[in-house]
Design a protein around this motif. Structure first.
Motif, PDB file in Angstrom:
ATOM      1  N   ALA A   1       0.831  -1.209   0.000  1.00  0.00           N
ATOM      2  CA  ALA A   1       0.000   0.000   0.000  1.00  0.00           C
ATOM      3  C   ALA A   1       0.865   1.257   0.000  1.00  0.00           C
ATOM      4  O   ALA A   1       0.539   2.251  -0.675  1.00  0.00           O
ATOM      5  N   PHE A   2       1.963   1.221   0.739  1.00  0.00           N
ATOM      6  CA  PHE A   2       2.891   2.364   0.757  1.00  0.00           C
ATOM      7  C   PHE A   2       3.449   2.613  -0.640  1.00  0.00           C
ATOM      8  O   PHE A   2       3.516   3.754  -1.110  1.00  0.00           O
ATOM      9  N   ALA A   3       3.868   1.535  -1.306  1.00  0.00           N
ATOM     10  CA  ALA A   3       4.420   1.678  -2.654  1.00  0.00           C
ATOM     11  C   ALA A   3       3.398   2.320  -3.596  1.00  0.00           C
ATOM     12  O   ALA A   3       3.738   3.232  -4.369  1.00  0.00           O
ATOM     13  N   ARG A   4       2.162   1.858  -3.524  1.00  0.00           N
ATOM     14  CA  ARG A   4       1.104   2.422  -4.379  1.00  0.00           C
ATOM     15  C   ARG A   4       0.906   3.903  -4.067  1.00  0.00           C
ATOM     16  O   ARG A   4       0.813   4.725  -4.974  1.00  0.00           O
ATOM     17  N   ALA A   5       0.827   4.238  -2.778  1.00  0.00           N
ATOM     18  CA  ALA A   5       0.552   5.612  -2.374  1.00  0.00           C
ATOM     19  C   ALA A   5       1.675   6.562  -2.789  1.00  0.00           C
ATOM     20  O   ALA A   5       1.417   7.732  -3.109  1.00  0.00           O
ATOM     21  N   GLN A   6       2.909   6.056  -2.789  1.00  0.00           N
ATOM     22  CA  GLN A   6       4.067   6.903  -3.090  1.00  0.00           C
ATOM     23  C   GLN A   6       4.482   6.856  -4.560  1.00  0.00           C
ATOM     24  O   GLN A   6       5.444   7.505  -4.957  1.00  0.00           O
TER      25      GLN A   6
END
Length: 207
Positions: A98-103
């Protein structure tokens, strides 16, 4: 965002740098690039990881460079700050994904079972890192192609020049290779031997 899947399909090899001292990391990248390797991941599982990642990014601003063994969002943020353009996990880690997607970072999410593999792809993984691939062998990839013919799989763990071709023929889009590309005495690295190994792998990937 880096077209990770496109680069994997084109180059077939992701070099995994684990345990490489920061002072040697840029030279290793230079040696491997000279052999034809273009995709790099620095594993963050030891104290060398983040310093090596920073050193490589400083030396190669345009390199397609990722951080591996990213197991928490906090480590993911550190990796991003150190210059990682994509994240690699050893297992299914929804909070990191989720962090990768958000960033807007690239992602190669780790998984093993069919359920995990499908979940990793659904969570944004460009290609799913099947780990440890060596424990199940190329035939596992061949069997996965039946129900999931269009799902891109990356073989990681136990892959070297002796079996790389078998994994690619079984349907893997590429392989993450670590030990074979970093096995040297870091007090006096044998650059020519490492480059020779890389050249052999690149040749196998092209056949």
């Amino acid at each position: 965002m880096t077209d990770l899947l496109g680069e994997l399909r084109r180059t077939r090899i992701l070099a995994i740098l684990r345990g490489v001292p920061a002072r040697h990391a840029p030279d290793l990248v230079r040696a491997l690039q000279g052999a034809g390797i273009e995709l790099f991941e620095v594993a963050l599982s030891d104290s060398h990881g983040l310093p090596a990642l920073r050193a490589i990014r400083a030396a190669f601003p345009a390199l397609t460079l990722g951080a591996g063994t990213v197991v928490t969002p906090a480590l993911a943020r550190q990796a991003q700050e150190a210059g990682a353009a994509f994240l690699v996990t050893p297992h299914l880690a929804p909070d990191v994904n989720a962090f990768a997607r958000a960033q807007g970072l690239g992602l190669l999410a780790g998984a093993l079972t069919p359920t995990e593999i499908v979940a990793a792809h659904a969570q944004g993984s460009a290609a799913v890192k099947v780990f440890p691939a060596g424990s199940l062998g190329p035939d596992y990839f061949r069997q996965l192609r039946g129900p999931y013919p269009h799902l891109p799989l990356l073989a990681v763990g136990g892959v070297d020049a002796s079996n790389l071709g078998a994994y690619l023929q079984a349907g893997a889009v590429g392989a993450g290779i670590g030990g074979a590309l970093t096995r040297t005495d870091w007090s006096r690295p044998d650059w020519s031997a490492l480059a020779h190994t890389a050249q052999e792998l690149v040749a196998r990937a092209r056949h």
